[in-house]
Design a protein around this motif. Structure first.
Motif, PDB file in Angstrom:
ATOM      1  N   UNK A 184      40.357  42.393  43.090  1.00  0.00           N
ATOM      2  CA  UNK A 184      41.169  43.377  43.790  1.00  0.00           C
ATOM      3  C   UNK A 184      41.558  44.445  42.777  1.00  0.00           C
ATOM      4  N   UNK A 185      42.245  45.456  43.237  1.00  0.00           N
ATOM      5  CA  UNK A 185      42.638  46.550  42.351  1.00  0.00           C
ATOM      6  C   UNK A 185      43.581  46.033  41.263  1.00  0.00           C
ATOM      7  N   UNK A 186      43.343  46.406  40.000  1.00  0.00           N
ATOM      8  CA  UNK A 186      44.246  45.965  38.934  1.00  0.00           C
ATOM      9  C   UNK A 186      45.653  46.513  39.143  1.00  0.00           C
ATOM     10  N   UNK A 187      46.634  45.805  38.606  1.00  0.00           N
ATOM     11  CA  UNK A 187      48.013  46.288  38.639  1.00  0.00           C
ATOM     12  C   UNK A 187      48.120  47.580  37.831  1.00  0.00           C
ATOM     13  N   UNK A 188      49.132  48.356  38.120  1.00  0.00           N
ATOM     14  CA  UNK A 188      49.338  49.616  37.412  1.00  0.00           C
ATOM     15  C   UNK A 188      49.536  49.348  35.921  1.00  0.00           C
ATOM     16  N   UNK A 189      49.098  50.268  35.080  1.00  0.00           N
ATOM     17  CA  UNK A 189      49.253  50.066  33.626  1.00  0.00           C
ATOM     18  C   UNK A 189      50.715  50.067  33.213  1.00  0.00           C
ATOM     19  N   UNK A 190      51.019  49.275  32.189  1.00  0.00           N
ATOM     20  CA  UNK A 190      52.378  49.200  31.664  1.00  0.00           C
ATOM     21  C   UNK A 190      52.518  49.927  30.329  1.00  0.00           C
TER      22      UNK A 190
END
Length: 310
Positions: A184-190
């Motif tokens: 699935x789409x990766x989580x937003x960058x931190x």
């Protein structure tokens, strides 16, 4: 998708302890599986939302069973990682003395972490591997082995006693676990992320690995893990498992992955996810010349040159 997480079981493993450190674990049913393979297969089959499995320890390196499962089969994606400090207890049936122990068991990854302790305290004991440390404790409970190396917390679960505690050959030993789900789409960058990929060379030639690593090096991307794994095609045929600092949405990482896609026979993207060794929200400074702003500025300069505006 079931609201459940799979993990390497049975109950009482370090993996279960690591899983319970995730806040979302409190809202999921936690289901133990007998092996890394069966836990990941449960995710592939839609029987579990995700699975937590060990992938690396600071003493022996990569957990090859997990790496090989991620390299082959239906693709899966890493979404989180957990770091857990590891120390072992020697679990025995009540009344067992150190001199009574002739056989010991634990997960294969435990042996390098207690090898010197064994040599000193139980030099003649026969080692047999178990599917997990907790499974080793279960086998001791059943009388199949005299002792097991496991977490002290597993003693009560299996009716055992901790004959020795705080066992470790290396100070500050840690194991890294990953939460794996379907793509699935990766989580937003931190700003403090890690990207994992598997790379296959087109052919075996001098400097082939250098060519792959150069795609990271020229963009100032630091590698955190590099491990070769056999492809099964014969002696000398390997793929490379890589963990690199950064997120796929970072310009430097995206360009590196595009470069690898051009020169590799195959690239398997395993995910971009927050690093467990950095506090949430802490942004790591980029290597000079590798910030997104500098990549955008360089691309704009090339465009101006193409337009004759240099």
């Amino acid at each position: 998708m079931p609201a459940s997480y799979a993990y390497l079981g049975p109950e009482g493993t370090f993996t279960e302890v690591a899983l319970r450190t995730l806040p979302e674990a409190a809202t999921r049913e936690l289901i133990p599986y007998v092996s890394v393979q069966s836990a990941l297969d449960a995710v592939r089959a839609g029987e579990a939302e995700a699975a937590l499995v060990p992938i690396e320890n600071s003493v022996e390196g990569g957990i090859t069973t997990t790496l090989d499962e991620l390299v082959a089969g239906t693709p899966l994606t890493i979404y989180r990682e957990v770091l857990l400090s590891i120390t072992f207890a020697l679990l025995v049936r009540p009344g067992t003395r150190l001199s009574d122990i002739k056989t010991v068991t634990a997960h294969p990854a435990a042996q390098p972490q207690v090898r010197n302790w064994l040599k000193t305290h139980l030099p003649d004991a026969v080692w047999e591997s178990a599917a997990s440390n907790a499974d080793g404790a279960r086998l001791v409970q059943e009388g199949r082995y005299d002792a097991a190396f496991a977490g002290e917390f597993a003693a009560a679960r299996y009716g055992l006693e901790a004959l020795e505690t705080g066992i470790h050959d290396a100070e500050n030993a840690q194991t890294r676990f990953v939460l794996v789900g379907r793509p699935a789409r990766p989580a937003a960058p931190t700003g403090a992320d890690k990207t994992s990929v598997v790379l296959w060379q087109r052919d075996d030639h001098p400097g082939g690995l250098r060519d792959l690593l150069g795609e990271f090096a020229t963009r100032g991307i630091n590698l955190m893990l590099l491990q070769s794994r056999p492809t099964g095609a014969g002696i000398g045929h390997y793929c490379f498992c890589v963990d690199a600092e950064g997120h796929i949405s970072d310009r430097r990482m995206a360009e590196a992955l595009m470069g690898l896609k051009r020169i590799c026979l195959q690239v398997r993207f395993l995910g971009s996810y927050p690093r467990a060794d950095v506090r949430p929200g802490e942004v790591l400074p980029p290597f000079p010349g590798t910030s997104d702003e500098e990549f955008v500025e360089a691309a704009d300069w090339v465009a101006r040159c193409q337009d004759g505006r240099f």
